[in-house]
Design a protein around this motif. Sequence first.
Motif, PDB file in Angstrom:
ATOM      1  N   LEU A  80       0.819  -1.208   0.000  1.00 38.69           N
ATOM      2  CA  LEU A  80       0.000   0.000   0.000  1.00 38.69           C
ATOM      3  C   LEU A  80       0.856   1.262   0.000  1.00 38.69           C
ATOM      4  CD1 LEU A  80      -2.754  -1.306   2.395  1.00 38.69           C
ATOM      5  CD2 LEU A  80      -3.020  -0.824  -0.042  1.00 38.69           C
ATOM      6  N   ARG A  81       1.975   1.246   0.695  1.00 41.98           N
ATOM      7  CA  ARG A  81       2.870   2.410   0.674  1.00 41.98           C
ATOM      8  C   ARG A  81       3.449   2.609  -0.719  1.00 41.98           C
ATOM      9  NH1 ARG A  81       6.492   3.530   5.746  1.00 41.98           N
ATOM     10  NH2 ARG A  81       7.082   5.051   4.213  1.00 41.98           N
ATOM     11  N   ARG A  82       3.791   1.507  -1.387  1.00 34.37           N
ATOM     12  CA  ARG A  82       4.294   1.628  -2.765  1.00 34.37           C
ATOM     13  C   ARG A  82       3.211   2.186  -3.672  1.00 34.37           C
ATOM     14  NH1 ARG A  82       9.286  -1.336  -4.551  1.00 34.37           N
ATOM     15  NH2 ARG A  82       8.361  -0.651  -6.490  1.00 34.37           N
ATOM     16  N   GLY A  83       1.983   1.769  -3.435  1.00 29.98           N
ATOM     17  CA  GLY A  83       0.873   2.287  -4.224  1.00 29.98           C
ATOM     18  C   GLY A  83       0.695   3.782  -4.040  1.00 29.98           C
TER      19      GLY A  83
ATOM     20  N   ASN B 206      -2.936   8.194  -3.799  1.00 23.60           N
ATOM     21  CA  ASN B 206      -4.247   8.038  -3.166  1.00 23.60           C
ATOM     22  C   ASN B 206      -4.077   7.219  -1.891  1.00 23.60           C
ATOM     23  OD1 ASN B 206      -6.876   7.484  -2.443  1.00 23.60           O
ATOM     24  ND2 ASN B 206      -7.474   6.612  -4.410  1.00 23.60           N
ATOM     25  N   ASP B 207      -4.393   7.814  -0.734  1.00 22.26           N
ATOM     26  CA  ASP B 207      -4.216   7.090   0.519  1.00 22.26           C
ATOM     27  C   ASP B 207      -5.486   6.401   1.018  1.00 22.26           C
ATOM     28  OD1 ASP B 207      -5.614   9.329   1.364  1.00 22.26           O
ATOM     29  OD2 ASP B 207      -4.348   9.668   3.121  1.00 22.26           O
ATOM     30  N   ARG B 208      -6.552   6.428   0.235  1.00 28.37           N
ATOM     31  CA  ARG B 208      -7.793   5.764   0.647  1.00 28.37           C
ATOM     32  C   ARG B 208      -7.631   4.253   0.813  1.00 28.37           C
ATOM     33  NH1 ARG B 208     -11.625   8.423   2.928  1.00 28.37           N
ATOM     34  NH2 ARG B 208     -13.369   7.832   1.645  1.00 28.37           N
TER      35      ARG B 208
ATOM     36  N   HIS C  15      -6.579  -3.635  -1.297  1.00 30.77           N
ATOM     37  CA  HIS C  15      -5.552  -4.021  -2.266  1.00 30.77           C
ATOM     38  C   HIS C  15      -6.086  -3.985  -3.696  1.00 30.77           C
ATOM     39  CE1 HIS C  15      -2.264  -4.837   0.370  1.00 30.77           C
ATOM     40  NE2 HIS C  15      -3.090  -5.470   1.189  1.00 30.77           N
ATOM     41  N   TRP C  16      -7.324  -4.352  -3.868  1.00 31.61           N
ATOM     42  CA  TRP C  16      -7.926  -4.255  -5.200  1.00 31.61           C
ATOM     43  C   TRP C  16      -7.973  -2.792  -5.651  1.00 31.61           C
ATOM     44  CZ3 TRP C  16     -12.674  -2.126  -6.818  1.00 31.61           C
ATOM     45  CH2 TRP C  16     -13.016  -2.415  -8.133  1.00 31.61           C
ATOM     46  N   ARG C  17      -8.389  -1.902  -4.740  1.00 30.24           N
ATOM     47  CA  ARG C  17      -8.433  -0.474  -5.079  1.00 30.24           C
ATOM     48  C   ARG C  17      -7.032   0.060  -5.343  1.00 30.24           C
ATOM     49  NH1 ARG C  17     -12.983   2.426  -1.270  1.00 30.24           N
ATOM     50  NH2 ARG C  17     -14.756   1.371  -2.217  1.00 30.24           N
TER      51      ARG C  17
ATOM     52  N   TRP D 203      -4.498  -1.611  -6.503  1.00 33.89           N
ATOM     53  CA  TRP D 203      -4.104  -2.128  -7.805  1.00 33.89           C
ATOM     54  C   TRP D 203      -4.752  -1.325  -8.931  1.00 33.89           C
ATOM     55  CZ3 TRP D 203      -7.024  -4.737 -11.573  1.00 33.89           C
ATOM     56  CH2 TRP D 203      -6.278  -5.331 -12.592  1.00 33.89           C
ATOM     57  N   ARG D 204      -6.057  -1.044  -8.768  1.00 34.12           N
ATOM     58  CA  ARG D 204      -6.772  -0.269  -9.799  1.00 34.12           C
ATOM     59  C   ARG D 204      -6.203   1.142  -9.915  1.00 34.12           C
ATOM     60  NH1 ARG D 204     -11.527  -1.442 -12.727  1.00 34.12           N
ATOM     61  NH2 ARG D 204     -12.101   0.674 -12.167  1.00 34.12           N
ATOM     62  N   ALA D 205      -5.868   1.753  -8.787  1.00 33.10           N
ATOM     63  CA  ALA D 205      -5.309   3.116  -8.818  1.00 33.10           C
ATOM     64  C   ALA D 205      -3.940   3.128  -9.503  1.00 33.10           C
ATOM     65  CB  ALA D 205      -5.198   3.679  -7.403  1.00 33.10           C
ATOM     66  N   ARG D 206      -3.186   2.066  -9.371  1.00 35.08           N
ATOM     67  CA  ARG D 206      -1.886   1.980 -10.042  1.00 35.08           C
ATOM     68  C   ARG D 206      -2.064   1.914 -11.556  1.00 35.08           C
ATOM     69  NH1 ARG D 206       2.412  -1.594  -6.802  1.00 35.08           N
ATOM     70  NH2 ARG D 206       1.926  -0.834  -4.742  1.00 35.08           N
ATOM     71  N   ARG D 207      -3.163   1.338 -11.980  1.00 38.98           N
ATOM     72  CA  ARG D 207      -3.429   1.176 -13.417  1.00 38.98           C
ATOM     73  C   ARG D 207      -4.046   2.428 -14.040  1.00 38.98           C
ATOM     74  NH1 ARG D 207      -0.214  -2.047 -12.754  1.00 38.98           N
ATOM     75  NH2 ARG D 207      -0.436  -4.274 -12.698  1.00 38.98           N
ATOM     76  N   ALA D 208      -4.596   3.290 -13.216  1.00 42.36           N
ATOM     77  CA  ALA D 208      -5.307   4.482 -13.741  1.00 42.36           C
ATOM     78  C   ALA D 208      -4.346   5.514 -14.331  1.00 42.36           C
ATOM     79  CB  ALA D 208      -6.116   5.125 -12.632  1.00 42.36           C
TER      80      ALA D 208
END
Length: 127
Positions: free
Chosen positions: A67-70, A76-78, A118-120, A122-127
């Motif tokens: 999550l920190r890497r994300g 986005n810290d949500r 984690h799903w969110r 992952w999605r934020a990394r792809r956006a």
Amino acid sequence: MASRPDAGAPIDGVAAALSSLCLVHCLLLPWGLGVAPVVASLVPGHGPEWLHWALLALAAPVSIFALRRGIAVHGNDRPWQLAALGFLLMAGGALAHETGPAEQLLTVFGGLMVATAHWRNWRARRA
């Protein structure tokens, strides 16, 4: 500007898998004990209290890292906030061990929250 590749993205999969392992433990083992009285007599309850803490101790560092890497990639810290609440619920479930349905409810909802985080992420990394 092109987005930079994120080498840490697979860690979300590992973290989500660990959260899912907690969820599987909470959902399947009690069910199995409920339909198999012979097994229930061999393993009282649905597992030792230490197992909850061991799974949390294993999952938390992986989740924190992912999550920190994300956050570093998407800002986005949500997902982080959602996972923190999920881990608090799971810890509450571990503290409520052998107290009835509160343990399972806290642990299952906490695990779902961490997996969703984690799903969110992952999605934020792809956006």
